[in-house]
Scaffold this motif. Sequence first.
Motif, PDB file in Angstrom:
ATOM      1  N   GLY A 173      -8.052   4.214   1.602  1.00  0.00           N
ATOM      2  CA  GLY A 173      -9.398   4.734   1.782  1.00  0.00           C
ATOM      3  C   GLY A 173      -9.550   6.153   1.270  1.00  0.00           C
ATOM      4  O   GLY A 173      -8.661   6.698   0.605  1.00  0.00           O
ATOM      5  N   PRO A 174     -10.664   6.797   1.568  1.00  0.00           N
ATOM      6  CA  PRO A 174     -10.909   8.169   1.112  1.00  0.00           C
ATOM      7  C   PRO A 174      -9.875   9.131   1.686  1.00  0.00           C
ATOM      8  O   PRO A 174      -9.445   8.990   2.831  1.00  0.00           O
ATOM      9  CB  PRO A 174     -12.320   8.477   1.635  1.00  0.00           C
ATOM     10  CG  PRO A 174     -12.561   7.493   2.738  1.00  0.00           C
ATOM     11  CD  PRO A 174     -11.789   6.266   2.388  1.00  0.00           C
ATOM     12  N   GLN A 175      -9.494  10.111   0.867  1.00  0.00           N
ATOM     13  CA  GLN A 175      -8.479  11.079   1.266  1.00  0.00           C
ATOM     14  C   GLN A 175      -9.068  12.464   1.554  1.00  0.00           C
ATOM     15  O   GLN A 175      -8.318  13.435   1.711  1.00  0.00           O
ATOM     16  CB  GLN A 175      -7.418  11.193   0.161  1.00  0.00           C
ATOM     17  CG  GLN A 175      -6.742   9.885  -0.193  1.00  0.00           C
ATOM     18  CD  GLN A 175      -5.936   9.299   0.958  1.00  0.00           C
ATOM     19  OE1 GLN A 175      -5.052   9.967   1.488  1.00  0.00           O
ATOM     20  NE2 GLN A 175      -6.237   8.063   1.350  1.00  0.00           N
ATOM     21  N   ASP A 176     -10.391  12.544   1.650  1.00  0.00           N
ATOM     22  CA  ASP A 176     -11.011  13.848   1.851  1.00  0.00           C
ATOM     23  C   ASP A 176     -10.630  14.472   3.192  1.00  0.00           C
ATOM     24  O   ASP A 176     -10.541  15.697   3.318  1.00  0.00           O
ATOM     25  CB  ASP A 176     -12.538  13.746   1.712  1.00  0.00           C
ATOM     26  CG  ASP A 176     -13.140  12.669   2.600  1.00  0.00           C
ATOM     27  OD1 ASP A 176     -12.509  11.615   2.785  1.00  0.00           O
ATOM     28  OD2 ASP A 176     -14.264  12.870   3.092  1.00  0.00           O
ATOM     29  N   ALA A 183      -4.705  -0.455  10.204  1.00  0.00           N
ATOM     30  CA  ALA A 183      -5.209   0.918  10.161  1.00  0.00           C
ATOM     31  C   ALA A 183      -4.445   1.717   9.105  1.00  0.00           C
ATOM     32  O   ALA A 183      -5.020   2.536   8.379  1.00  0.00           O
ATOM     33  CB  ALA A 183      -5.060   1.574  11.531  1.00  0.00           C
ATOM     34  N   GLY A 184      -3.134   1.474   8.998  1.00  0.00           N
ATOM     35  CA  GLY A 184      -2.330   2.164   7.999  1.00  0.00           C
ATOM     36  C   GLY A 184      -2.765   1.854   6.578  1.00  0.00           C
ATOM     37  O   GLY A 184      -2.759   2.733   5.708  1.00  0.00           O
ATOM     38  N   ILE A 185      -3.147   0.609   6.329  1.00  0.00           N
ATOM     39  CA  ILE A 185      -3.654   0.238   4.999  1.00  0.00           C
ATOM     40  C   ILE A 185      -4.922   1.025   4.681  1.00  0.00           C
ATOM     41  O   ILE A 185      -5.080   1.587   3.590  1.00  0.00           O
ATOM     42  CB  ILE A 185      -3.927  -1.274   4.929  1.00  0.00           C
ATOM     43  CG1 ILE A 185      -2.626  -2.062   5.076  1.00  0.00           C
ATOM     44  CG2 ILE A 185      -4.629  -1.638   3.621  1.00  0.00           C
ATOM     45  CD1 ILE A 185      -2.841  -3.563   5.225  1.00  0.00           C
ATOM     46  N   ALA A 186      -5.831   1.086   5.662  1.00  0.00           N
ATOM     47  CA  ALA A 186      -7.092   1.802   5.453  1.00  0.00           C
ATOM     48  C   ALA A 186      -6.840   3.277   5.176  1.00  0.00           C
ATOM     49  O   ALA A 186      -7.524   3.898   4.353  1.00  0.00           O
ATOM     50  CB  ALA A 186      -7.996   1.630   6.679  1.00  0.00           C
ATOM     51  N   ALA A 187      -5.846   3.859   5.854  1.00  0.00           N
ATOM     52  CA  ALA A 187      -5.543   5.273   5.640  1.00  0.00           C
ATOM     53  C   ALA A 187      -5.097   5.525   4.202  1.00  0.00           C
ATOM     54  O   ALA A 187      -5.556   6.472   3.550  1.00  0.00           O
ATOM     55  CB  ALA A 187      -4.465   5.725   6.620  1.00  0.00           C
ATOM     56  N   ALA A 191       0.830  -1.207   0.000  1.00  0.00           N
ATOM     57  CA  ALA A 191       0.000   0.000   0.000  1.00  0.00           C
ATOM     58  C   ALA A 191       0.864   1.258   0.000  1.00  0.00           C
ATOM     59  O   ALA A 191       0.534   2.256  -0.658  1.00  0.00           O
ATOM     60  CB  ALA A 191      -0.932  -0.004   1.214  1.00  0.00           C
ATOM     61  N   VAL A 192       1.973   1.233   0.732  1.00  0.00           N
ATOM     62  CA  VAL A 192       2.906   2.362   0.710  1.00  0.00           C
ATOM     63  C   VAL A 192       3.459   2.564  -0.693  1.00  0.00           C
ATOM     64  O   VAL A 192       3.500   3.684  -1.225  1.00  0.00           O
ATOM     65  CB  VAL A 192       4.056   2.137   1.717  1.00  0.00           C
ATOM     66  CG1 VAL A 192       5.179   3.153   1.490  1.00  0.00           C
ATOM     67  CG2 VAL A 192       3.544   2.228   3.152  1.00  0.00           C
ATOM     68  N   SER A 193       3.879   1.475  -1.319  1.00  0.00           N
ATOM     69  CA  SER A 193       4.415   1.544  -2.678  1.00  0.00           C
ATOM     70  C   SER A 193       3.385   2.135  -3.637  1.00  0.00           C
ATOM     71  O   SER A 193       3.693   3.020  -4.446  1.00  0.00           O
ATOM     72  CB  SER A 193       4.839   0.148  -3.133  1.00  0.00           C
ATOM     73  OG  SER A 193       5.291   0.156  -4.456  1.00  0.00           O
TER      74      SER A 193
END
Length: 400
Positions: free
Chosen positions: A285-288, A278-282, A76-78
């Motif tokens: 997930g939505p960036q609003d 939680a980091g994956i979801a961040a 996900a970071v990549s």
Amino acid sequence: MIAVNPAFARIGEENAFAVLAKAAELQRQGRDVINLGIGQPDFKTPAHIVEAAVKALRDGEHGYTDATGIAPLREAVSADLHRRLGFDVSPDLVLIVPGGKVTMFMAILMFGDPGADIVYPDPGFPIYRSMIEFTGARPVPAQMREENGFAFSAEETLALMTPETRLVILNSPANPTGGVTPGEEIDKLVAGLARWPNAAILSDEIYGQLTYDGLAHRSLLAYPEIRDRLILLDGWSKTYAMTGWRLGYSVWPKLWRDMARKLAVNSYSCVNSATQFAGIAALKGPQDSVAAMRAEFDRRRKAVVAGLNRLPGVSAVTPKGAFYAFPNVSRTGWKAKPLASALLEEAGVATIGGPDFGVHGEGYLRLSYANSLENIERALTRMADFLSRPASPNAGLEKP
């Protein structure tokens, strides 16, 4: 007395936490304290991120993970680096760590030893110098000048390089100044670093998504010519209001990444598993919430700068990133640290004295505008009232 490693006599700390503790103590005594000291968003972690951690716990994600972080999070970071910045980074070069400081600790420990020089920004994050001195390396401060908007000067930084320079630390957007180094200055710096191929580079980009006035963040990942000696520091704390989750990441050249993995195994083993989900979801997930937080910080930034420039004896350049202002208080008649102490004890406003951020910090305070606009305006009013009083005859002196 049992002797300990003498290096511990050289290690420093981050005074923002001492100010936080003092402010909390005053509040327990019934004082009304407005905290503009600690550097953390005053927003809650977005609900979908919290729920991802709760789900992971309910699903039984309670055990050890790989010391480098779970594969889905590194992937996900990549993917996020590609989405935001357009760079391809292998998940195998990503290391998941418990916060940003761990990457500083690892990188400085890796390259710092007696006889080595490490160039770092000053005023800058205090852990840089603390860790450099702990290792026995020589700290070489690169002055961040107010007249440059507290951005790096390529010319001045390169002039500090020597054959003994083992590591150069860069930070943009910057703590404590809010300075953002323009792309053209980074171009010059990277071009000049070609003359120093034996110096590693640590780029602290933890505030990379907090820039203003349409200014785009320039990551050092954009320069393939230094990728084989570049360590990137980033994470979730500031962007997603996750300071207490203790979750960060770094990108390393392959050989050094394995060394960093061994340090992880020998120290903290791994980041707790629920936080990694939680980091994956961040990231996925939505960036609003990121955009909303940045917009609110921008609103506060403008109010802080305008208010500071109305204070007697104070002037402030407009920060281009992060959520800090670094006003010049040299004309108030106070030294910075006594002024910060007096503002806390007498006016109920917590700030940090510039010398806590380095040898070039005298004459400045750091204010975090990661607080509500209402509280910021109240704090500025209190500061105005305090600075309008006749100065104490000892105002310009350091407290014993």
